[in-house]
Scaffold this motif. Structure first.
Motif: not given
Length: 290
Positions: A162-170, A251-261
């Motif tokens: 598998a090739q390394a994932t190239v994440m968008p820069t925008r 740590f339980p109680g923290e907020t998880i922010r998922t950024e999506i392209w």
């Protein structure tokens, strides 16, 4: 005992028969924080028996072979192993209850160097016992920090294709914040991993953490929720695959922010904890059906 490439590649995993009920399916979803709003019909479908649907990331706990690396014959120091990456490909929707067979095999053993450790990749087929249909293919990459250098003594070493994932820069197209509950790890461990690291403060402190941490697969499930909500309109049949690299604990109680392209039928993502601005899942890729 040093790592033995051939022994690992030919490791025999007993088939794991895993029976689960609708209560197990509901408990798993509750352990990821679904159902926090009892008026949210989208979340309710995963935590209420009327029309119950299985949350797709539950595939990662079905038919699991357990802590096989703890066997001294593996030559692996389990205390030096960390979960590196997780992938799941969903071939069919998971039944809300049933019996599955987990068939596991080591598909790669990679030497990264004497001072860089080794990677061990295990693939697991999750098969419906009644029909013989493969429901999901799960792949786990474990980073064995003290096992590098075995290829310098004449043993082979695999190369990951598998090739390394190239994440968008925008800038991200979407952002989804999901809070974790303070007791989330205590709930999640009832579905999967009973490691005291996720429950006992003394164990967590001994491991170098100020308090118990959330399971990595719990973080993975919360991120799956973000993808399902943002990209799939809560329709589990649209999520075809999900993979990510573990970067840091939550740590339980923290907020998880998922950024999506979004890029056609593919979504790239990363997740961070809002309170510490720390990336916890990286190099994320999900395949989404129309």
């Amino acid at each position: 005992m040093a790592i033995d490439y051939f022994k690992l590649k030919n490791w025999v995993f007993p088939e794991q028969e895993h029976r689960y009920t609708e209560k197990d399916t509901i408990l798993y979803a509750l352990g990821l924080g679904l159902g926090k709003n009892s008026s949210d019909a989208d979340e309710l479908r995963f935590v209420y028996e009327d029309g119950l649907q299985t949350f797709p990331s539950m595939a990662v706990i079905l038919g699991h072979p357990g802590l096989w690396m703890g066997n001294p014959e593996s030559g692996i120091n389990l205390s030096k192993v960390v979960h590196g990456e997780q992938k799941v490909r969903l071939h069919h929707r998971l039944p809300s209850s049933g019996t599955v067979i987990g068939q596991s095999r080591v598909i790669a053993v990679v030497d990264k160097g004497a001072d860089k450790g080794a990677l061990v990749v295990v693939e697991r087929k999750v098969i419906d016992k009644e029909t013989g249909i493969t429901l999901a293919t799960v792949e786990q990459i474990s980073f064995c920090r003290s096992e590098g250098g075995f290829s310098e003594q004449g043993q082979p070493s695999d190369v990951l294709s598998a090739q390394a994932t190239v994440m968008p820069t925008r800038a991200a197209d979407y952002s989804c914040d999901l809070p974790t509950r303070p007791e989330m790890a205590l709930l999640y461990r009832l579905s999967s991993d009973m490691n005291p690291l996720h429950a006992d403060p003394a164990t967590a402190i001994a491991a170098g953490f100020p308090r118990p941490i959330l399971h990595g697969m719990g973080t993975y499930g919360v991120t799956c929720h973000a993808i399902l909500k943002t990209c799939c309109a809560y329709r589990p049949e649209r999520l075809q695959s999900l993979q990510a690299r573990f970067s840091s604990p939550v740590f339980p109680g923290e907020t998880i922010r998922t950024e999506i392209w979004r890029d056609g039928g593919r979504a790239y993502f990363q997740s961070r904890v809002v309170e510490r601005d720390k990336v916890v899942l990286s190099n994320g890729v999900a395949d989404i059906a129309a």
